[in-house]
Design an enzyme around this catalytic site. Structure first.
Site, PDB file in Angstrom:
ATOM      1  N   PHE A 222      -1.668  16.400   3.810  1.00 11.85           N
ATOM      2  CA  PHE A 222      -2.031  15.735   2.565  1.00 11.85           C
ATOM      3  C   PHE A 222      -0.786  15.643   1.698  1.00 11.85           C
ATOM      4  CE2 PHE A 222      -3.735  15.019  -1.614  1.00 11.85           C
ATOM      5  CZ  PHE A 222      -4.723  14.089  -1.354  1.00 11.85           C
TER       6      PHE A 222
ATOM      7  N   GLU B  35       0.842  -1.198   0.000  1.00 14.52           N
ATOM      8  CA  GLU B  35       0.000   0.000   0.000  1.00 14.52           C
ATOM      9  C   GLU B  35       0.878   1.249   0.000  1.00 14.52           C
ATOM     10  OE1 GLU B  35      -2.508   1.444  -0.881  1.00 14.52           O
ATOM     11  OE2 GLU B  35      -4.082   1.285   0.621  1.00 14.52           O
ATOM     12  N   ASP B  36       0.372   2.306  -0.600  1.00 19.61           N
ATOM     13  CA  ASP B  36       1.126   3.559  -0.623  1.00 19.61           C
ATOM     14  C   ASP B  36       1.041   4.287   0.705  1.00 19.61           C
ATOM     15  OD1 ASP B  36      -1.584   4.159  -0.960  1.00 19.61           O
ATOM     16  OD2 ASP B  36      -1.275   5.578  -2.594  1.00 19.61           O
TER      17      ASP B  36
ATOM     18  N   ARG C 164       1.282  12.174  -9.227  1.00 20.91           N
ATOM     19  CA  ARG C 164       1.737  10.792  -9.005  1.00 20.91           C
ATOM     20  C   ARG C 164       3.182  10.600  -9.451  1.00 20.91           C
ATOM     21  NH1 ARG C 164      -2.506   7.443  -7.671  1.00 20.91           N
ATOM     22  NH2 ARG C 164      -4.540   8.023  -8.501  1.00 20.91           N
TER      23      ARG C 164
ATOM     24  N   ASP D  52      -3.898   5.659   6.112  1.00 24.10           N
ATOM     25  CA  ASP D  52      -4.456   6.905   6.630  1.00 24.10           C
ATOM     26  C   ASP D  52      -5.517   6.544   7.661  1.00 24.10           C
ATOM     27  OD1 ASP D  52      -5.789   9.420   6.879  1.00 24.10           O
ATOM     28  OD2 ASP D  52      -5.216   9.971   4.861  1.00 24.10           O
TER      29      ASP D  52
END
Length: 172
Positions: free
Chosen positions: A150, A97-98, A163, A101
């Protein structure tokens, strides 16, 4: 109006940490095959870079999950947009996973994949934002713990932009 992106984690720091994570996985899975499952689209750069440094046999697949839309926070509505292309029963699965959160999306993915009876199921994430956690997720390994900002770059986006940045940046 142009968004302002400030470097939070440099390209060099990201690369070095991914190499360290690969070394840990190489030791842990020596003599076995790892089946990496990337969560699209954000994990693609992390998973690609990680896999270059894996010396154990690797197979790969992807899931596409949506929970953000075009905003800067999760909507809480999780949609499976693309499922796996192979059966994972009996495999050593590592979810790649990136960012972790709220935990909602990753928790959903873990439960979905547990039902498919992998031999082992572990989760690694490039970024962990613990201040935003709503649902706990068991992590095998984390690249970086970050503050509640963010972030974009290295696969992470804001409305499909940024990205391609080779570093992790904070969007201001």
């Amino acid at each position: 109006m142009e968004d302002k992106v400030n470097v939070l984690i440099s390209e060099e720091e990201v690369s070095a940490r991914i190499k360290e994570m690969a070394a840990v996985l190489n030791r842990k899975y020596r003599g076995r095959t790892i089946h990496l499952i990337g969560i699209l689209k954000g994990s693609i750069m992390f998973m690609s870079e990680l896999s270059k440094y894996l010396t154990v046999p690797v197979t790969m697949d992807f899931l596409a999950i949506s929970s953000y839309g075009n905003g800067t926070s999760s909507t809480g509505n999780i949609n499976l947009r693309m499922d796996l292309s192979v059966d994972i029963e009996g495999r050593d699965v590592v979810i790649v996973e990136d960012i972790l959160d709220s935990g909602r999306t990753l928790s959903y993915v873990v439960e979905l994949l547990k039902e498919r009876k992998p031999e082992t199921l572990k989760v690694i994430t490039l970024l962990d934002k613990p201040d935003r956690r709503v649902v706990n997720v068991d992590l095998e390994m984390t690249g970086f713990e970050i503050p509640d900002r963010f972030v974009v770059g290295y696969g992470l986006d804001y409305a499909e932009k940024y990205r391609n940045l080779p570093y992790i940046g904070a969007l201001d």
